[in-house]
Design an enzyme around this catalytic site. Sequence first.
Site, short mmCIF file in Angstrom:
data_model
loop_
_atom_site.label_atom_id
_atom_site.label_comp_id
_atom_site.label_asym_id
_atom_site.label_seq_id
_atom_site.Cartn_x
_atom_site.Cartn_y
_atom_site.Cartn_z
N ASP A 1 91.94 13.16 112.71
CA ASP A 1 92.21 12.77 111.32
C ASP A 1 90.94 12.85 110.47
O ASP A 1 89.96 12.19 110.77
CB ASP A 1 92.79 11.35 111.30
N ASP B 1 87.49 15.39 116.90
CA ASP B 1 88.26 14.32 116.26
C ASP B 1 89.43 15.00 115.55
O ASP B 1 89.44 16.22 115.33
CB ASP B 1 87.34 13.61 115.25
C1 XBP Z 1 92.03 8.09 112.57
C2 XBP Z 1 92.68 6.79 112.75
C3 XBP Z 1 94.15 6.76 113.06
C4 XBP Z 1 94.95 7.28 111.87
C5 XBP Z 1 96.37 6.80 111.92
O1 XBP Z 1 91.88 8.60 113.87
O2 XBP Z 1 92.02 5.78 112.70
O3 XBP Z 1 94.49 5.41 113.30
O4 XBP Z 1 94.37 6.75 110.67
O5 XBP Z 1 96.95 7.20 113.16
P1 XBP Z 1 90.75 9.74 114.22
P2 XBP Z 1 97.84 6.13 113.99
O6 XBP Z 1 89.86 9.92 113.00
O7 XBP Z 1 90.01 9.16 115.41
O8 XBP Z 1 91.54 10.98 114.53
O9 XBP Z 1 98.72 5.42 112.99
O10 XBP Z 1 98.62 6.96 114.99
O11 XBP Z 1 96.82 5.23 114.62
MG MG Z 2 88.56 10.99 111.95
#
Ligand code: XBP
Ligand code: MG
Length: 261
Positions: free
Chosen positions: A14, A12
């Site tokens: 973020d 993953d």
């Molecule tokens: C986390 C999310 C993403 C980010 C924002 O993704 O939900 O939407 O918060 O990015 P993960 P975008 O934990 O799966 O990496 O604005 O590009 O969606």
């Molecule tokens: Mg995440």
Amino acid sequence: MQHSTLKALLWDVDGTLADTEEDGHRVAINRAFAETGLNWYWDSELYRELLRVTGGKERIKHYIERYQPVFDAPPDLDGWIADLHRLKTRHYLEIVQSGQLPLRPGVKRLLTEAHQAGLILAIVTTTSPENVTTLLRQQLGESALDWFALIAAGDCVPHKKPAPDIYHYALAQLHLSPQQCLAIEDSENGILAAQGAGIATLITHNEYTRDHAFPGALLQLNHLGEPGQPFQVFGGNAYGAGWVDVGLLQRLFTPISDERL
Ligand code: XBP
Ligand code: MG
């Protein structure tokens, strides 16, 4: 119990690779609101709640429906949100390129070790693809992009996490079975998505997700640890280790067999 060899780590982004939400995505969306002339502002407390909705565009739509019911929405609301999200992504990329979002403890070390050990590395994320490549390039250098057999990101699937779609997509692209893979995630949405695809999951929570539920996690840690900066264990058995290395992953690796699904 069907036993397989660990072949791939599915990462993953973020909250897992880096703490991108508080000082990255949240700051970027507020700058986009301001630049668009909106008096909307997502503080950390509101953002914690909004993070339950994955996907920036989906999150903005949820916010409007839930918190701005009298907003005079344009006829093509989805198109308007997409334009706003593109602006937000531009601000986010500036933040990433400024180097303000370092990789979390142990991430660079484990990625390097896993790559050298011949494990397949893939990214499986809800965020936008350009956010991923820019973060990897900024923090690991241009050549590191070649370490990843796949970057599965954003809108490449119809339903985002907690739906398992993005993990099913990654397994299909990699021609791997769930029993050959281990997911590394930070959130409840993330583990639900990975386990929904039958993939064993290691959790490194963060300040936004520390109170989430992680049912069935192989291990729940506060980060992957470094020699001299041991992780704390919040669930599972780390066999006395202080940081996650390939050896510990192989020892932990217990594919989710059919009877456990
Ligand atoms: C986390 C999310 C993403 C980010 C924002 O993704 O939900 O939407 O918060 O990015 P993960 P975008 O934990 O799966 O990496 O604005 O590009 O969606
Ligand atoms: Mg995440």
